[in-house]
Design a protein around this motif. Structure first.
Motif, mmCIF file in Angstrom:
data_model
loop_
_atom_site.group_PDB
_atom_site.id
_atom_site.type_symbol
_atom_site.label_atom_id
_atom_site.label_comp_id
_atom_site.label_asym_id
_atom_site.label_seq_id
_atom_site.Cartn_x
_atom_site.Cartn_y
_atom_site.Cartn_z
ATOM 1 N N ASP A 167 -18.154 5.662 -15.945
ATOM 2 C CA ASP A 167 -17.606 6.563 -16.276
ATOM 3 C C ASP A 167 -18.839 7.630 -15.598
ATOM 4 O O ASP A 167 -20.012 7.822 -15.961
ATOM 5 N N GLU A 168 -17.917 8.254 -14.525
ATOM 6 C CA GLU A 168 -18.678 8.729 -13.520
ATOM 7 C C GLU A 168 -18.616 9.691 -12.369
ATOM 8 O O GLU A 168 -17.105 10.296 -13.536
ATOM 9 N N TYR A 169 -19.543 10.624 -11.950
ATOM 10 C CA TYR A 169 -17.994 11.972 -11.457
ATOM 11 C C TYR A 169 -19.859 12.458 -10.603
ATOM 12 O O TYR A 169 -21.379 11.865 -10.743
ATOM 13 N N VAL A 170 -19.650 13.493 -9.135
ATOM 14 C CA VAL A 170 -20.992 13.958 -8.136
ATOM 15 C C VAL A 170 -19.934 15.110 -7.897
ATOM 16 O O VAL A 170 -19.285 16.128 -8.095
ATOM 17 N N GLU A 171 -20.400 16.364 -8.743
ATOM 18 C CA GLU A 171 -20.069 17.646 -8.548
ATOM 19 C C GLU A 171 -20.934 18.661 -7.545
ATOM 20 O O GLU A 171 -22.074 18.012 -7.510
ATOM 21 N N THR A 193 -12.451 11.300 0.643
ATOM 22 C CA THR A 193 -12.684 12.491 1.621
ATOM 23 C C THR A 193 -11.568 13.758 1.306
ATOM 24 O O THR A 193 -10.101 13.556 0.033
ATOM 25 N N VAL A 194 -11.923 14.695 1.236
ATOM 26 C CA VAL A 194 -11.203 15.773 0.712
ATOM 27 C C VAL A 194 -10.065 16.062 1.214
ATOM 28 O O VAL A 194 -10.248 16.006 2.359
ATOM 29 N N PRO A 195 -8.565 16.845 0.307
ATOM 30 C CA PRO A 195 -8.455 16.785 -0.657
ATOM 31 C C PRO A 195 -8.796 15.657 -1.735
ATOM 32 O O PRO A 195 -8.579 16.671 -2.994
ATOM 33 N N GLY A 196 -8.398 15.126 -2.192
ATOM 34 C CA GLY A 196 -8.295 13.784 -2.911
ATOM 35 C C GLY A 196 -6.785 13.651 -3.303
ATOM 36 O O GLY A 196 -6.136 14.380 -2.542
ATOM 37 N N ALA A 197 -6.807 12.815 -4.815
ATOM 38 C CA ALA A 197 -5.310 12.624 -5.229
ATOM 39 C C ALA A 197 -5.129 13.644 -6.233
ATOM 40 O O ALA A 197 -4.033 13.312 -7.174
ATOM 41 N N ILE A 198 -6.492 14.111 -6.704
ATOM 42 C CA ILE A 198 -6.076 14.179 -8.528
ATOM 43 C C ILE A 198 -6.020 15.742 -8.540
ATOM 44 O O ILE A 198 -6.304 16.629 -7.406
ATOM 45 N N GLY A 199 -5.581 16.909 -9.158
ATOM 46 C CA GLY A 199 -6.121 17.962 -9.702
ATOM 47 C C GLY A 199 -5.727 19.068 -9.186
ATOM 48 O O GLY A 199 -4.575 18.947 -8.858
ATOM 49 N N HIS A 215 -17.512 25.470 -7.620
ATOM 50 C CA HIS A 215 -17.549 23.902 -7.851
ATOM 51 C C HIS A 215 -16.461 23.014 -7.649
ATOM 52 O O HIS A 215 -15.403 23.267 -7.088
ATOM 53 N N PHE A 216 -16.637 22.038 -7.226
ATOM 54 C CA PHE A 216 -15.735 20.989 -6.602
ATOM 55 C C PHE A 216 -15.845 20.197 -7.183
ATOM 56 O O PHE A 216 -16.914 19.244 -6.865
ATOM 57 N N LEU A 217 -15.531 19.019 -8.320
ATOM 58 C CA LEU A 217 -15.803 18.154 -8.965
ATOM 59 C C LEU A 217 -14.851 16.614 -8.257
ATOM 60 O O LEU A 217 -13.869 16.784 -8.199
ATOM 61 N N VAL A 218 -15.550 15.640 -7.881
ATOM 62 C CA VAL A 218 -15.347 14.120 -7.633
ATOM 63 C C VAL A 218 -15.364 13.506 -9.040
ATOM 64 O O VAL A 218 -16.301 13.179 -9.729
ATOM 65 N N THR A 219 -14.588 12.564 -9.336
ATOM 66 C CA THR A 219 -15.090 11.654 -10.823
ATOM 67 C C THR A 219 -13.636 10.208 -10.362
ATOM 68 O O THR A 219 -12.797 9.818 -9.859
ATOM 69 N N SER A 220 -14.716 9.290 -10.648
ATOM 70 C CA SER A 220 -14.032 8.622 -11.385
ATOM 71 C C SER A 220 -13.275 7.932 -12.255
ATOM 72 O O SER A 220 -13.016 8.662 -12.964
ATOM 73 N N ALA A 221 -13.161 6.501 -12.812
ATOM 74 C CA ALA A 221 -11.839 5.682 -13.161
ATOM 75 C C ALA A 221 -11.940 5.976 -14.633
ATOM 76 O O ALA A 221 -11.207 6.761 -15.435
ATOM 77 N N GLY A 222 -12.825 5.524 -15.368
ATOM 78 C CA GLY A 222 -13.681 5.910 -16.845
ATOM 79 C C GLY A 222 -14.773 7.223 -16.995
ATOM 80 O O GLY A 222 -14.538 7.458 -18.010
ATOM 81 N N PHE A 241 -12.589 8.966 -6.979
ATOM 82 C CA PHE A 241 -13.461 7.850 -6.357
ATOM 83 C C PHE A 241 -12.439 7.059 -6.197
ATOM 84 O O PHE A 241 -11.069 6.725 -7.163
ATOM 85 N N GLY A 242 -12.379 6.876 -4.786
ATOM 86 C CA GLY A 242 -11.719 5.099 -4.222
ATOM 87 C C GLY A 242 -12.254 4.427 -4.792
ATOM 88 O O GLY A 242 -11.563 3.076 -5.330
ATOM 89 N N THR A 243 -13.671 4.087 -4.959
ATOM 90 C CA THR A 243 -14.060 2.889 -5.426
ATOM 91 C C THR A 243 -15.752 3.732 -6.212
ATOM 92 O O THR A 243 -15.703 5.249 -5.998
ATOM 93 N N GLY A 244 -15.954 2.419 -7.225
ATOM 94 C CA GLY A 244 -16.974 3.461 -8.398
ATOM 95 C C GLY A 244 -17.506 2.803 -7.318
ATOM 96 O O GLY A 244 -18.460 2.689 -6.226
ATOM 97 N N LEU A 245 -18.999 3.895 -8.439
ATOM 98 C CA LEU A 245 -20.688 4.497 -7.973
ATOM 99 C C LEU A 245 -21.403 3.299 -8.603
ATOM 100 O O LEU A 245 -21.324 3.040 -9.462
#
Length: 851
Positions: A716-720, A746-752, A763-770, A783-787
């Motif tokens: 349950d992770e994110y970077v803003e 890597t921007v632009p990413g796969a969702i949203g 803002h630009f929000l990048v999130t993990s699977a959970g 994210f492609g990999t968890g933190l």
């Protein structure tokens, strides 16, 4: 007082737009807009010709026009000595079209311009007795009834209708007088093309057309070319029309005479050729001018010249023996007052037919010349449609005008003229398969406003055309109003119209004038009349003393569209250039300038891009607007941006919108000026229209908030990210890396939204699977990999992590200085329990205002 001639003048014109192609048939014909005098008889006389040496020739008076009362209107009959023959009834096809019979004439005769000029130099100037043809009167149209279907929309004002003394052109609508306070076109380059001393003709029958590099003046007795950029005669062509067409003139017996009259000239943008026609006036004696059936003479420039006439240009000359076209014995007719229309298939030549010996009106006829035959050296192929106005008491198109059409896909042609039975009506004839075996329709009646003057119509593919608009050009002054006559008109690719005409009145000398209308102007109205000459002398030439009907002044004028830009218009009109003489004056009419560039969308683009699309919006004032004629034209719309920005291309949308493809790889940051240049060379600049943002640098994008573990667990992770500037920033290709795992996003990413542009202060929000806060903030990428709980993160411009590419970094791990700033966060193990934990950057005053 001047003779007022009501013959039709200009052929129709056609144009196409970005959305559709159509033929806009515009006849200004008998546009004698006067508040005081009735229309003169519809008639025509071939020009008087005088010589060009030192002494005036004997004066010859023109016969007076014979006005008849309505009861005296009878069919015009040719006398027996004309030798007019009966022609078998033509075939009619299943569509009701009359089937023509193409007739093959003679092959062309070729000469170079240099050879013509050599012949001109070797021709001695000699005075001749003026040639005056028998008075050619058409049907008496003065007392025609008004078409009962015509609406009383436009009219010449009656005395006292308007009290203002302005000189604006006006259109009466339901007795309401309205004016437009500005001139739609601006008179630019203007010059005198020829004078009476050059021509020796009354009248000059003013004609001229603009080409790629030259303006070609063609009047009775003189052909002359001018550099259109400077308005100076270029010396390439300067010849008498008799000399120019000498190779195809009708031979005359000993004691006879022949000369040319009634010129027409076109630059055909579809073939890149100049096409000229004129009739000759063969006469058995000098006292029986025009008593022999005449020819239509045609000259065509070569393909190699590509519209630019030089000494080496090869001209091919043809003649059409109009009285025998179709393989019949001579009709005994003389063709007068020819018109010329040109499209991709044919030439359309209309005229009024008279008994050559008697001079009596016989009919109006039409001739279709296969265009391919005259572009290839001949022999010339012509189809005659005789008697489209059968006689003087029938209905049909009187003085039929051939129609110009610039559409390369056109598959039918047109003739149009005024009705011979009623005012308030035009009559059109369609020509099917004009490039093969032409067929011609029956009369197509077009009801116009309650006036004897033709107006603009737009013919649909089938059915009767309908009137688009009508109006009356006149001087609303109640005292000594000016009169406008011998008009011509053309419409540009922008949809603007320009008129040219002669202007005079009891208190005014004879001048050349122009006005017009913009595409968006209220229908039926035009702008201010502008005079582009300033005559101060009287016109009473002793060589043309006139008669009861007055002196001859004009029979044609011409207004043409520049083939380089499809927007600049040129007009040539007759005026009094000195005491008792005339000149023909050419004027370049500039279209309104481009719209003023005001805003860009997006307003700011990043530097370093090889291609980025920006939509420009401009403001329009008095018809100003962007314009591009499309492919096939040498001049196109262009744009330039300051500050190292390159314009890859410009795409025209409409008069207030264009799209720019920009290259910003060498651009500097800041607001940039934009200059838009229309195809005619006019330009307008907008200040600070486009913003250029350099690549985001350290401090411009911040890691504003993050968490490595939330209530949903370790994923349950994110970077803003936060755009710390007042302009949008493009972060395409930028990466988020961790000290322990390397690149994780890597921007632009796969969702949203998959956006790569961060809005100003956005803002630009990048999130993990959970990620568990979807209801609070939508993700822009995954994210492609968890933190890991104890890692540090960095935001880099590109795929390589270095001090030069780092934009911002933060975290717990101290093993690599690229991934933390100052002192690393504590605890060094990070957050290891699930919960509502997040780290938020506290924005200081200075950094919050960073731009």
């Amino acid at each position: 007082m001047m003779k007022r001639d009501t013959g039709l003048l200009s052929p129709a014109f056609a144009r196409h737009t970005m959305l559709s192609r159509y033929v806009a048939v515009a006849l200004c014909g008998v546009m004698l807009f006067s508040a005081a005098a009735p229309a003169a008889l519809a008639q025509r006389r071939t020009a008087i010709r005088i010589g060009t040496s030192s002494a005036q020739p004997p004066a010859v008076a023109a016969p007076t026009a014979n006005r008849k009362a309505p009861a005296a209107r009878r069919p015009s009959k040719a006398r027996a000595q004309d030798g007019i023959v009966a022609v078998a009834p033509p075939e009619v096809d299943e569509n009701g079209y009359t089937v023509g019979v193409p007739w093959t004439g003679e092959a062309g005769v070729q000469k170079t311009t240099a050879e013509v000029m050599k012949e001109q130099a070797e021709t001695p100037p000699t005075w001749e007795k003026p040639h005056l043809m028998i008075e050619h009167e058409g049907p008496n149209r003065e007392f025609l009834p008004q078409n009962p279907d015509s609406a009383p929309v436009s009219n010449t004002p009656f005395a006292g209708a308007v009290t203002t003394s302005n000189r604006r052109s006006t259109s009466l609508r339901a007795a309401a007088d309205t004016t437009v306070p500005y001139a739609p076109q601006t008179v630019s380059t203007n010059f005198t093309g020829a004078t009476l001393a050059d021509t020796g003709a009354f009248p000059p029958d003013t004609q001229g057309a603009v080409g790629p590099a030259q303006f070609f003046v063609f009047v009775n007795g003189r052909l002359r070319t001018f550099n259109k950029a400077t308005g100076t005669a270029d010396g390439v062509v300067n010849a008498d029309s008799d000399v120019f067409f000498s190779s195809v003139l009708t031979p005359v017996p000993a004691g006879g005479v022949n000369f040319t009259s009634d010129p027409q000239v076109r630059y055909d943008r579809l073939s890149g050729r100049w096409i000229l026609i004129i009739i000759d006036v063969p006469s058995s004696t000098t006292s029986t001018i025009g008593d022999t059936p005449n020819r239509i003479l045609i000259a065509v420039s070569d393909a190699a010249s590509n519209g630019v006439i030089s000494a080496g240009t090869v001209w091919t000359y043809y003649f059409v023996q109009q009285d025998t076209v179709g393989g019949i014995p001579s009709t005994g007719e003389f063709l007068d007052y020819p018109s010329l229309g040109v499209d991709n298939n044919a030439l359309y030549i209309g005229g009024n037919m008279f008994g050559a010996v008697s001079g009596s009106f016989v009919a109006s006829s039409a001739f279709v010349v296969r265009k391919s035959s005259i572009l290839s050296g001949g022999p010339v192929v012509t189809t005659a449609f005789r008697g489209i106005l059968p006689n003087g008491s029938s209905d049909g198109p009187f003085a039929p005008r051939g129609v110009d059409n610039y559409d390369p896909a056109a598959n039918e042609g047109y003739f149009i003229g005024v009705s011979n039975a009623a005012f308030g009506r035009l009559i059109m004839r369609r020509v099917a398969t004009p490039g093969a075996t032409p067929t011609i329709s029956a009369n197509i009646l077009i009801t116009v406003s309650s006036t004897s003057f033709p107006v603009t119509v737009v013919p649909p593919t089938t059915g009767a055309p309908t009137v688009n608009q009508s109006g009356t050009i006149f001087d609303s002054a109640t005292t000594n109003p000016r009169h406008h006559w011998i008009p011509s008109v053309v419409v540009s690719g922008q949809g603007h119209a320009a008129f040219g005409f002669s202007v005079a009145g009891l208190a005014d000398r004879i001048n050349a004038g122009t006005n017009g209308r913009l595409s968006g102007t209220t229908l039926g109205t035009t702008g201010t009349v502008a005079l582009y000459t300033a005559s101060s002398t009287a016109y009473n030439p002793p060589s043309d003393p006139g008669g009861g009907g007055g002196r001859r002044f004009g029979d044609y004028s011409a207004t043409s569209l520049d083939p380089n830009d499809d927007m600049t218009m040129w007009t040539i009109q007759e005026f009094c250039d000195a005491t008792n003489t005339y000149g023909v004056r050419v004027a370049k009419l500039l279209a309104p300038p481009p719209a003023t560039p005001v805003t860009a969308s997006p307003a700011v683009v990043n530097a370093g891009q090889s291609s980025v699309l920006v939509t420009i919006t401009g403001t329009s004032v008095n018809g100003s607007g962007f314009y591009d004629p499309g492919t096939g034209f040498p001049n196109r719309i262009a744009a330039a941006v300051t500050g190292g920005v390159t314009v890859n291309s410009v795409t025209y949308t409409d008069p207030t919108h264009i799209t720019l493809d920009l290259n910003t790889t060498a651009a500097t940051g800041g607001q940039k000026n934009l200059t838009v240049t229309n195809p005619d060379g006019q330009a307008l600049t907008g200040t600070n229209v486009i913003g250029i943002q350099g690549p985001p640098t350290i401090g411009q994008v911040l890691i504003s908030e993050f968490r490595f573990r939330g209530t949903a667990g370790a994923t349950d992770e994110y970077v803003e990210l936060y755009n710390n500037t007042n302009v949008p920033l493009d972060i395409s290709g930028y990466t988020i890396k961790t000290v322990t795992a390397g690149t994780v996003f890597t921007v632009p990413g796969a969702i949203g939204s998959n956006t790569t542009v961060m809005p100003a202060r956005g803002h630009f929000l990048v999130t993990s699977a959970g990620y568990s806060l979807t209801a609070a903030a939508a993700s822009n990428g995954a994210f492609g990999t968890g933190l890991s709980d104890s890692t540090s993160i960095g935001f880099f411009s590109g795929t390589t992590a270095s001090a030069g590419t780092r934009i911002d970094s933060v975290g717990f791990n101290t093993t690599d200085a690229l991934y933390f700033e100052g002192t690393a966060l504590t605890p060094t193990t990070g957050i290891t329990v699930n919960g509502e934990y997040a780290f938020v950057r506290k924005m200081g005053t200075a950094s919050a205002l960073l731009t």
